[in-house]
Scaffold this motif. Structure first.
Motif, short mmCIF file in Angstrom:
data_model
loop_
_atom_site.label_atom_id
_atom_site.label_comp_id
_atom_site.label_asym_id
_atom_site.label_seq_id
_atom_site.Cartn_x
_atom_site.Cartn_y
_atom_site.Cartn_z
N ASP A 142 -3.20 4.28 -2.64
CA ASP A 142 -2.87 3.30 -3.68
C ASP A 142 -2.63 1.95 -3.00
O ASP A 142 -1.49 1.53 -2.82
N ASP A 154 -2.80 -1.09 -3.80
CA ASP A 154 -2.11 -2.16 -4.52
C ASP A 154 -0.74 -1.73 -5.04
O ASP A 154 -0.05 -2.52 -5.68
N GLY A 155 -0.37 -0.47 -4.80
CA GLY A 155 0.92 0.03 -5.27
C GLY A 155 1.07 -0.03 -6.78
O GLY A 155 2.15 -0.24 -7.30
N ARG A 156 -0.03 0.22 -7.50
CA ARG A 156 -0.01 0.08 -8.96
C ARG A 156 0.15 1.41 -9.70
O ARG A 156 0.37 1.42 -10.91
N LEU A 157 0.02 2.54 -9.01
CA LEU A 157 0.12 3.84 -9.68
C LEU A 157 1.58 4.21 -9.93
O LEU A 157 2.43 4.03 -9.06
N ASP A 158 1.85 4.74 -11.11
CA ASP A 158 3.21 5.12 -11.50
C ASP A 158 3.49 6.55 -11.01
O ASP A 158 2.85 7.50 -11.47
N SER A 216 0.83 -1.20 0.00
CA SER A 216 0.00 0.00 0.00
C SER A 216 0.87 1.26 0.00
O SER A 216 1.87 1.33 0.72
N GLU A 217 0.48 2.22 -0.81
CA GLU A 217 1.21 3.49 -0.89
C GLU A 217 0.22 4.64 -0.80
O GLU A 217 -0.96 4.49 -1.07
#
Length: 80
Positions: A56, A58-62, A2-3
């Motif tokens: 975020d 799932d930590g999927r955002l760039d 998680s971010e």
């Protein structure tokens, strides 16, 4: 992992537009949080930056894409 991403925008209007566009552009499901960030020693709302806090899980955002997106509104992605 998680971010949390924090986009810094120059004013409330820009922050609201960014928050609205995040879902369509990046598929952000959770509504971003808007936070007024007064500059040190300033009480005037005109001197406030606005933060858009994006969870975020799932930590999927760039981060680079988020920074470029914020730059379109004269903002930036705050470094972690």
């Amino acid at each position: 992992m998680s971010e949390r991403h924090v986009l810094v925008l120059p004013d409330r209007d820009a922050a609201e537009e960014v928050a609205e566009e995040l879902a369509g552009r990046f598929g952000v499901a959770e509504e971003p949080q808007l936070v007024r960030d007064a500059l040190a020693g300033e009480d005037d709302a005109e001197d406030a930056q606005w933060l858009v806090v994006v969870e975020d899980p799932d930590g999927r955002l760039d981060p680079a894409a988020l920074d470029a997106f914020a730059a379109e509104y004269e903002g930036w992605l705050e470094a972690p």
